[in-house]
Design a protein around this motif. Structure first.
Motif, PDB file in Angstrom:
ATOM      1  N   PRO A  61      -2.425  -5.171 -21.428  1.00 24.68           N
ATOM      2  CA  PRO A  61      -2.511  -4.055 -20.475  1.00 24.68           C
ATOM      3  C   PRO A  61      -1.136  -3.581 -20.030  1.00 24.68           C
ATOM      4  O   PRO A  61      -0.205  -4.377 -19.898  1.00 24.68           O
ATOM      5  N   ARG A  62      -1.041  -2.283 -19.783  1.00 25.03           N
ATOM      6  CA  ARG A  62       0.216  -1.727 -19.291  1.00 25.03           C
ATOM      7  C   ARG A  62       0.413  -2.011 -17.820  1.00 25.03           C
ATOM      8  O   ARG A  62       1.543  -2.114 -17.347  1.00 25.03           O
ATOM      9  N   LEU A  63      -0.689  -2.119 -17.080  1.00 24.34           N
ATOM     10  CA  LEU A  63      -0.636  -2.405 -15.649  1.00 24.34           C
ATOM     11  C   LEU A  63      -1.505  -3.617 -15.346  1.00 24.34           C
ATOM     12  O   LEU A  63      -2.620  -3.739 -15.871  1.00 24.34           O
ATOM     13  N   VAL A  64      -0.987  -4.522 -14.527  1.00 23.80           N
ATOM     14  CA  VAL A  64      -1.731  -5.721 -14.135  1.00 23.80           C
ATOM     15  C   VAL A  64      -1.592  -5.929 -12.633  1.00 23.80           C
ATOM     16  O   VAL A  64      -0.634  -5.430 -12.014  1.00 23.80           O
ATOM     17  N   PRO A  65      -2.518  -6.645 -12.017  1.00 27.78           N
ATOM     18  CA  PRO A  65      -2.375  -6.947 -10.591  1.00 27.78           C
ATOM     19  C   PRO A  65      -1.121  -7.784 -10.338  1.00 27.78           C
ATOM     20  O   PRO A  65      -0.789  -8.681 -11.126  1.00 27.78           O
ATOM     21  N   THR A  66      -0.458  -7.490  -9.244  1.00 22.32           N
ATOM     22  CA  THR A  66       0.745  -8.243  -8.893  1.00 22.32           C
ATOM     23  C   THR A  66       0.444  -9.400  -7.947  1.00 22.32           C
ATOM     24  O   THR A  66       1.303 -10.246  -7.714  1.00 22.32           O
ATOM     25  N   GLY A  67      -0.740  -9.397  -7.366  1.00 25.88           N
ATOM     26  CA  GLY A  67      -1.095 -10.387  -6.359  1.00 25.88           C
ATOM     27  C   GLY A  67      -0.919  -9.873  -4.953  1.00 25.88           C
ATOM     28  O   GLY A  67      -1.347 -10.527  -3.997  1.00 25.88           O
ATOM     29  N   ALA A  68      -0.310  -8.707  -4.825  1.00 22.93           N
ATOM     30  CA  ALA A  68      -0.094  -8.118  -3.507  1.00 22.93           C
ATOM     31  C   ALA A  68      -1.250  -7.187  -3.141  1.00 22.93           C
ATOM     32  O   ALA A  68      -1.989  -6.726  -4.009  1.00 22.93           O
ATOM     33  N   VAL A  69      -1.371  -6.926  -1.873  1.00 21.56           N
ATOM     34  CA  VAL A  69      -2.403  -6.026  -1.367  1.00 21.56           C
ATOM     35  C   VAL A  69      -1.739  -4.738  -0.899  1.00 21.56           C
ATOM     36  O   VAL A  69      -0.703  -4.762  -0.221  1.00 21.56           O
ATOM     37  N   GLY A  70      -2.323  -3.616  -1.268  1.00 21.72           N
ATOM     38  CA  GLY A  70      -1.808  -2.328  -0.833  1.00 21.72           C
ATOM     39  C   GLY A  70      -2.929  -1.458  -0.319  1.00 21.72           C
ATOM     40  O   GLY A  70      -4.099  -1.797  -0.427  1.00 21.72           O
ATOM     41  N   VAL A  71      -2.577  -0.326   0.224  1.00 22.60           N
ATOM     42  CA  VAL A  71      -3.560   0.623   0.742  1.00 22.60           C
ATOM     43  C   VAL A  71      -3.437   1.914  -0.054  1.00 22.60           C
ATOM     44  O   VAL A  71      -2.369   2.532  -0.096  1.00 22.60           O
ATOM     45  N   GLY A  72      -4.525   2.279  -0.697  1.00 21.42           N
ATOM     46  CA  GLY A  72      -4.543   3.497  -1.491  1.00 21.42           C
ATOM     47  C   GLY A  72      -5.451   4.538  -0.895  1.00 21.42           C
ATOM     48  O   GLY A  72      -5.919   4.401   0.246  1.00 21.42           O
ATOM     49  N   HIS A  74      -8.444   5.139  -1.415  1.00 24.56           N
ATOM     50  CA  HIS A  74      -9.796   4.642  -1.165  1.00 24.56           C
ATOM     51  C   HIS A  74      -9.801   3.386  -0.297  1.00 24.56           C
ATOM     52  O   HIS A  74     -10.798   2.666  -0.259  1.00 24.56           O
ATOM     53  N   GLY A  75      -8.700   3.092   0.338  1.00 28.02           N
ATOM     54  CA  GLY A  75      -8.643   1.933   1.205  1.00 28.02           C
ATOM     55  C   GLY A  75      -7.832   0.799   0.609  1.00 28.02           C
ATOM     56  O   GLY A  75      -7.155   0.954  -0.423  1.00 28.02           O
ATOM     57  N   PRO A  76      -7.880  -0.378   1.234  1.00 26.07           N
ATOM     58  CA  PRO A  76      -7.104  -1.530   0.737  1.00 26.07           C
ATOM     59  C   PRO A  76      -7.561  -1.957  -0.652  1.00 26.07           C
ATOM     60  O   PRO A  76      -8.738  -1.859  -1.007  1.00 26.07           O
ATOM     61  N   GLY A  77      -6.615  -2.452  -1.454  1.00 28.57           N
ATOM     62  CA  GLY A  77      -6.918  -2.927  -2.797  1.00 28.57           C
ATOM     63  C   GLY A  77      -5.754  -3.707  -3.353  1.00 28.57           C
ATOM     64  O   GLY A  77      -4.703  -3.852  -2.704  1.00 28.57           O
ATOM     65  N   CYS A  78      -5.934  -4.211  -4.548  1.00 30.26           N
ATOM     66  CA  CYS A  78      -4.882  -4.991  -5.208  1.00 30.26           C
ATOM     67  C   CYS A  78      -3.866  -4.051  -5.852  1.00 30.26           C
ATOM     68  O   CYS A  78      -4.237  -3.098  -6.551  1.00 30.26           O
ATOM     69  N   VAL A  79      -2.603  -4.331  -5.631  1.00 31.51           N
ATOM     70  CA  VAL A  79      -1.522  -3.537  -6.209  1.00 31.51           C
ATOM     71  C   VAL A  79      -1.373  -3.872  -7.687  1.00 31.51           C
ATOM     72  O   VAL A  79      -1.435  -5.039  -8.089  1.00 31.51           O
ATOM     73  N   VAL A  80      -1.215  -2.855  -8.536  1.00 31.77           N
ATOM     74  CA  VAL A  80      -0.980  -3.058  -9.961  1.00 31.77           C
ATOM     75  C   VAL A  80       0.386  -2.499 -10.329  1.00 31.77           C
ATOM     76  O   VAL A  80       0.878  -1.559  -9.708  1.00 31.77           O
TER      77      VAL A  80
END
Length: 262
Positions: A61-72, A74-80
């Motif tokens: 994959p070109r993008l993977v979860p980093t383990g951090a939480v962010g706010v997008g 649509h609300g909070p989610g996992c940062v990629v």
């Protein structure tokens, strides 16, 4: 049993230690996972779990979860983000064999390994048993990946390798009786030949892998169990003629007779 099953014990210990130190697993075990723990766990699995699409097509994959939480939006989610590591799909099969998603998943696998692994290790020897375990695990993972080549879901667990141990046990010790709990109004302990217990287990896995008896395959990789079991049978087949019946010591331990003092 003539040899102490050091490899079997070491595999069990390694699986338990890895499970305890898997990031984010403590909260999921307690049923109290928050978003940060889930993101951390997802990032860890994307790094170390086997993914069918990666194994077959080598499509990382070109993008993977980093383990951090962010706010997008649509609300909070996992940062990629772009992965900061180089992942080897073949090596991920090895690491995935020591990862488990729950205590039930872990303890079920380790119980089967403890019951049946000692005699197979005794028959093969420590080094050959280690190689046998790895070969079955790799065959199970790639067999499942071939049948689900476009899947991006992580594949984890020792089930495929342990299924190979069960297949070898069926070939080498089909008449050895093992204790099982049979549900009939209540759970009745019965001592049945291994060919009945393991044969029935394999039939169930084969049926489930084809979608029979279940609404969907869900999160269980039944096809990996089938492939691992068959590979274990094939490898053990040439050893049938020279395999003595395992000893029958006194006492009971985990469904089989155990040595005095255990």
């Amino acid at each position: 049993m003539r040899r102490t099953p050091y490899v079997t014990y070491a595999l069990i210990a390694a699986n338990v230690v890895v499970f305890l130190f898997t990031p984010g697993i403590a909260g999921s075990v307690a049923g109290q996972s928050d978003l940060a723990q889930l993101c951390h766990l997802q990032a860890f699995l994307d790094h170390y779990a086997a993914v069918p699409r990666e194994l077959i097509h080598d499509q990382l994959p070109r993008l993977v979860p980093t383990g951090a939480v962010g706010v997008g939006p649509h609300g909070p989610g996992c940062v990629v983000a772009t992965p900061e590591y180089q992942k080897s799909p073949p090596a991920s099969v090895f690491t995935a064999m020591f990862l488990h998603g729950s205590w039930l998943h872990l303890l079920g696998n380790m119980l089967f390994l403890l019951i049946f692994g000692n005699n197979i290790e005794d028959r093969l020897g420590h080094v050959r048993f280690t190689l046998f375990y790895l070969v079955c695990g790799y065959a199970a993972a790639y067999g499942f990946a071939l049948a689900n080549s476009d899947s991006g879901d992580p594949l984890i667990g020792a089930s495929g390798a342990i299924a190979g141990v069960l297949g070898a046990y069926l070939v080498l010790y089909p008449r050895v009786r093992v204790w099982v709990l049979v549900p009939f109004l209540i759970f009745l302990p019965l001592r049945l030949p291994a060919w009945i217990v393991l044969g029935f287990w394999f039939v169930l896995q084969a049926a489930y892998s084809s979608g029979q008896g279940v609404s969907s395959a869900g999160s269980v990789a039944y096809m990996a169990h089938v492939v691992g079991f068959l590979v274990g049978m094939v490898i053990a087949w040439p050893l049938r003629a020279g395999t003595p019946r395992p000893p029958e010591p006194q006492g009971l331990l985990f469904g089989r007779r155990a040595r005095p003092g255990w």
